[in-house]
Write a protein that holds these residues in place. Structure first.
Motif, PDB file in Angstrom:
ATOM      1  N   GLN A  20       0.832  -1.198   0.000  1.00 37.77           N
ATOM      2  CA  GLN A  20       0.000   0.000   0.000  1.00 37.77           C
ATOM      3  C   GLN A  20       0.870   1.253   0.000  1.00 37.77           C
ATOM      4  OE1 GLN A  20      -3.186   0.175   2.850  1.00 37.77           O
ATOM      5  NE2 GLN A  20      -3.684  -1.984   2.550  1.00 37.77           N
ATOM      6  N   GLU A  21       1.997   1.178   0.705  1.00 34.05           N
ATOM      7  CA  GLU A  21       2.890   2.335   0.784  1.00 34.05           C
ATOM      8  C   GLU A  21       3.502   2.660  -0.582  1.00 34.05           C
ATOM      9  OE1 GLU A  21       4.340   5.652   2.095  1.00 34.05           O
ATOM     10  OE2 GLU A  21       2.915   4.447   3.220  1.00 34.05           O
ATOM     11  N   ARG A  24       0.834   4.338  -2.522  1.00 40.64           N
ATOM     12  CA  ARG A  24       0.632   5.692  -1.982  1.00 40.64           C
ATOM     13  C   ARG A  24       1.716   6.649  -2.512  1.00 40.64           C
ATOM     14  NH1 ARG A  24      -2.865   6.523   1.835  1.00 40.64           N
ATOM     15  NH2 ARG A  24      -2.868   4.372   2.546  1.00 40.64           N
ATOM     16  N   ARG A  28       1.286   9.923  -4.964  1.00 44.21           N
ATOM     17  CA  ARG A  28       1.832  11.253  -4.647  1.00 44.21           C
ATOM     18  C   ARG A  28       2.548  11.832  -5.865  1.00 44.21           C
ATOM     19  NH1 ARG A  28       4.419   9.208   0.303  1.00 44.21           N
ATOM     20  NH2 ARG A  28       2.668   8.877   1.664  1.00 44.21           N
ATOM     21  N   ALA A  37      -6.452   9.603  -2.276  1.00 46.72           N
ATOM     22  CA  ALA A  37      -5.500   8.488  -2.349  1.00 46.72           C
ATOM     23  C   ALA A  37      -6.043   7.288  -1.575  1.00 46.72           C
ATOM     24  CB  ALA A  37      -4.147   8.913  -1.790  1.00 46.72           C
ATOM     25  N   ASP A  38      -6.613   7.544  -0.393  1.00 49.82           N
ATOM     26  CA  ASP A  38      -7.186   6.459   0.411  1.00 49.82           C
ATOM     27  C   ASP A  38      -8.321   5.756  -0.332  1.00 49.82           C
ATOM     28  OD1 ASP A  38      -5.412   7.054   2.434  1.00 49.82           O
ATOM     29  OD2 ASP A  38      -6.849   8.259   3.588  1.00 49.82           O
ATOM     30  N   ILE A  41      -6.875   3.574  -3.087  1.00 51.43           N
ATOM     31  CA  ILE A  41      -6.270   2.366  -2.527  1.00 51.43           C
ATOM     32  C   ILE A  41      -7.359   1.375  -2.112  1.00 51.43           C
ATOM     33  CG2 ILE A  41      -4.961   1.473  -0.539  1.00 51.43           C
ATOM     34  CD1 ILE A  41      -3.069   3.899  -0.950  1.00 51.43           C
TER      35      ILE A  41
END
Length: 150
Positions: A20-21, A24, A28, A37-38, A41
């Motif tokens: 997930q990172e 993310r 960005r 973004a959330d 995801i």
């Protein structure tokens, strides 16, 4: 939610397993932040493009088979990437005990064959082999046990 960004993110995830990172960070770069973004995801997870457990399994299996990493190093690396304890455990289950010990044995034998050309002192040779295996992330008890039988 921007459909184009969702498509780009989906193909980013389809190319290879991602955390997930990682997604993310990529969002960005595409100037997608915060709640949007959330949402993206969450959408990728619901569409099964993103799965922490699947990432952990793929990562653990790959690092073990291809790079001959030990469980400790794999676990540490997964933790560093923010993977949950449950998913890490699922990833570790990808590595069979018998294959794990056999892999260590082969690794040590290859390294021993390589080092014994230059290292004549058996004590120093054992130390170097142990350091090598520990650096690969194998547990010290297992390493010393295998070195005794080598």
């Amino acid at each position: 939610m921007d459909r184009l960004i969702l498509q780009k993110a989906a193909s980013y995830c389809a190319y290879q397993e991602r955390t997930q990172e990682e997604v993310r960070q990529r969002l960005r770069k595409w100037n997608v932040w915060g709640e949007e973004a959330d949402e993206l995801i969450a959408e990728l997870i619901s569409m099964n493009y993103l799965s922490e457990e699947r990432f952990a399994k793929t990562y653990a299996g790959g690092k073990f088979r291809i790079k001959n990493w030990g469980r400790m190093k794999i676990k540490q690396e997964l933790q560093r990437r923010g993977i949950s304890t449950y998913s890490i455990q699922q990833g570790m289950n990808e590595i069979g005990d018998q294959a794990y010990v056999e892999n260590l044995r082969i690794l040590l034998q290859k390294k021993k064959d390589l080092l014994s050309k230059t290292e004549t002192d058996p004590f120093k040779l054992k130390q170097k082999l142990a350091r090598f295996a520990l650096g690969k992330g194998y547990e010290s008890e297992l390493v010393w046990k295998e070195l005794e039988s080598l």
